[in-house]
Write an enzyme that holds these catalytic residues in place. Structure first.
Site, PDB file in Angstrom:
ATOM      1  N   GLU A 287      88.255  30.585  60.522  1.00 43.11           N
ATOM      2  CA  GLU A 287      89.271  30.459  59.730  1.00 43.11           C
ATOM      3  C   GLU A 287      89.607  28.928  59.790  1.00 43.11           C
ATOM      4  O   GLU A 287      89.507  28.331  60.912  1.00 43.11           O
ATOM      5  CB  GLU A 287      90.480  31.163  60.383  1.00 43.11           C
ATOM      6  CG  GLU A 287      91.762  31.402  59.498  1.00 43.11           C
ATOM      7  CD  GLU A 287      92.690  30.097  59.537  1.00 43.11           C
ATOM      8  OE1 GLU A 287      92.545  29.190  58.591  1.00 43.11           O
ATOM      9  OE2 GLU A 287      93.183  29.826  60.448  1.00 43.11           O
ATOM     10  N   CYS A 321      98.018  26.696  59.414  1.00 44.50           N
ATOM     11  CA  CYS A 321      97.146  27.039  58.340  1.00 44.50           C
ATOM     12  C   CYS A 321      97.451  27.590  57.245  1.00 44.50           C
ATOM     13  O   CYS A 321      97.363  27.251  55.895  1.00 44.50           O
ATOM     14  CB  CYS A 321      95.911  27.421  58.769  1.00 44.50           C
ATOM     15  SG  CYS A 321      96.067  28.949  59.765  1.00 44.50           S
TER      16      CYS A 321
END
Length: 516
Positions: A287, A321
């Site tokens: 990720e 994020c």
């Protein structure tokens, strides 16, 4: 028989009893937890090293949260060998027994939930609500994955013919290198550690150097919960020396990484190279960040739009994020939405997060502070600064929540991940243009659309290319088991953490056919 999964509730700090309990937890952490030293853990043995990683409180640079021994490549080699050895027995351990370790760990964390959250306040500068949510998510990962493994152990149905019995089962893969981030220092670290463990793999955990203490505490919890030695090995160290060595090692089967695009793509490339003695292709679960957009349609609830932009942009100082660092707003409501976001932002308190009334604390360290302040200078050239813009690193790493208006969709502030409390507004004249701008980055992690138009909702479901898409709410705050999390494009491998497919990424499917 396990009870159905339900996510851990968040603490309501508006209740005085809860506030006092958390204040007591902060006192406990201040008096009993801070300043401790933590060794490496390899095959159940403790190793103290001369070189240390010092974790400091980003809200108060003079306060040492803890010191952690720093691993070398020799330690990394020992850890890989210990994990490989432990795999030969752990892989055959009954899945329900593996799940039971997680259930026991959950119970231990719950008993000290506020203390763990208070540690996050200190080690990452998280405000109370953010720290509480981080700990709750760590609990959720353990609860959810334990239940998922019990179901996964049954295999999947396949067809059989007369005189033939066919099975489709999942088997563990091998040694897993876990490299978690510093921002969700408990939740993601715990989730990416227990997923391989409960699926029968063994782990070498290299925590983020900016936040290693919570990881050391969590390893203690796992050991106290009955995890056999060697199943998890704790080796904090530099990415260049230890991280690369672990990624390249021929006995590494899986690498789980959460962090920047730059490091993630480097890991992906290195893992693809077959090393001498390697007998398998490595699996990378990555990720790698985002440049996430809140789209505001002309037919919208103005207050909802403003609150959604604010929450998406400035929760945990934008160090997510999933943070909504771009607001793409229809020209008919642009000025009104922008004005309201400024009002909300300037009404919030920024400061040391020891106090319950602080909405936003510091950024994580000096490097982040410098990078964000550099982007603010870029923003002054590319757009119009309408709120914030100042930083103060004299005591901690504090930056005002910062809003820029009138950005070109291709401006650097609209394209590059800043990872700080900065949001850029861009004006569009139609929903078509809004979707075009929303999709114009190399990332595809999260996004939100604020609209009352059902046709536009249906279009966005098809045309807004992100892994997690939200309507009429903020684009942050995914809940394990409710909003499986992972992105498209350069945001990663779309491995949906907290989802029904995630554990299978750590296993190999095996077909068994028996004639009788």
């Amino acid at each position: 028989m396990t009870t159905p999964y339900k996510h851990e509730p968040f603490t309501n700090f508006g209740i005085e009893e809860n506030r006092k309990a958390f204040e007591k937890a902060l006192e406990t952490v201040n008096n009993e937890w801070l300043g401790q030293s933590y060794p490496l853990v390899i095959d159940g043995e403790r190793y103290e090293t001369e070189n240390k990683i010092v974790s400091i409180n980003p809200a108060n640079k003079e306060e040492v949260v803890g010191t952690v021994s720093k691993a070398t490549q020799d330690h990394a080699e020992k850890a890989i060998q210990a994990a490989a050895k432990a795999f030969e027995t752990w892989r055959y351990t009954d899945p329900e027994e593996r799940a039971a370790v997680l259930f026991r760990a959950v119970a231990k964390v719950r008993r000290k939930k506020h203390e763990f959250s208070a540690l996050l306040v200190k080690e990452a500068g998280k405000p109370w609500n953010e720290a509480d949510a981080d700990t709750a998510e760590a609990i959720d990962f353990m609860e959810y994955y334990a239940r998922q493994m019990i179901e996964l152990a049954k295999g999947k149905p396949v067809n059989s013919r007369e005189g033939e019995r066919n099975q489709y089962v999942y088997t563990p893969t091998g040694v897993t290198v876990v490299i978690p981030p510093w921002n969700f220092l408990f939740a993601i670290m715990a989730g990416t550690t227990v997923a391989p463990i409960v699926t029968g793999n063994t782990v070498v955990l290299k925590p983020a150097s900016a936040a290693p203490v919570i990881a050391a505490k969590f390893v203690e919890v796992l050991e106290e919960s009955g995890l056999p030695k060697g199943v998890v090995n704790f080796v904090p160290g530099s990415g260049a020396e230890v991280g690369d060595y672990l990624v390249d090692h021929p006995k590494t089967s899986i690498i789980t990484f959460t962090g920047s695009r730059e490091v993630g793509t480097r890991i992906f490339e290195r893992a693809a190279k077959v090393q001498p003695g390697q007998t398998h292709l490595k699996q990378v679960i990555a990720e790698m960040g985002g440049k996430d957009t809140v789209v505001v349609d002309e037919d919208c609830d103005i207050e909802l739009a403003a609150q959604s932009i604010f929450t998406s942009a400035f929760g945990f100082a934008g160090q997510k994020c999933s943070a909504g660092s771009r607001a793409v707003v229809h020209e008919k409501v642009y000025d009104e939405v922008l004005k309201r976001v400024i009002e909300i932002t300037e009404s919030k308190k920024v400061g040391e997060p020891d106090s319950a009334d602080v909405y936003m604390g510091p950024v994580i360290d000096q490097a982040s502070f410098n990078k964000i302040m550099d982007y603010i200078e870029i923003g002054k050239e590319e757009g119009r600064l309408v709120s914030g813009g100042k930083g103060d690193d004299s005591k901690g790493y504090f930056i005002e929540p910062t809003i820029f208006a009138d950005l070109d969709p291709k401006a650097r502030l609209m394209q590059e991940e800043i990872f700080g409390p900065v949001v850029a507004f861009s004006k569009v004249s139609s929903f078509d243009e809004a979707l075009e701008v929303a999709n114009n980055t190399e990332y595809g992690l999260t996004g939100a659309v604020i609209t009352k138009n059902r046709d536009h909702i249906n279009r966005a479901k098809q045309e807004f290319h992100v892994g997690n898409l939200y309507f009429n709410r903020n684009c942050t705050g995914a809940i394990v088991g409710y909003h499986p999390f992972g992105g498209f494009k350069m945001s990663g491998t779309d491995s949906k953490a907290g989802g029904p497919d995630y554990l299978a990424l750590h296993m190999q499917a095996k077909t068994i056919s028996e004639m009788f």
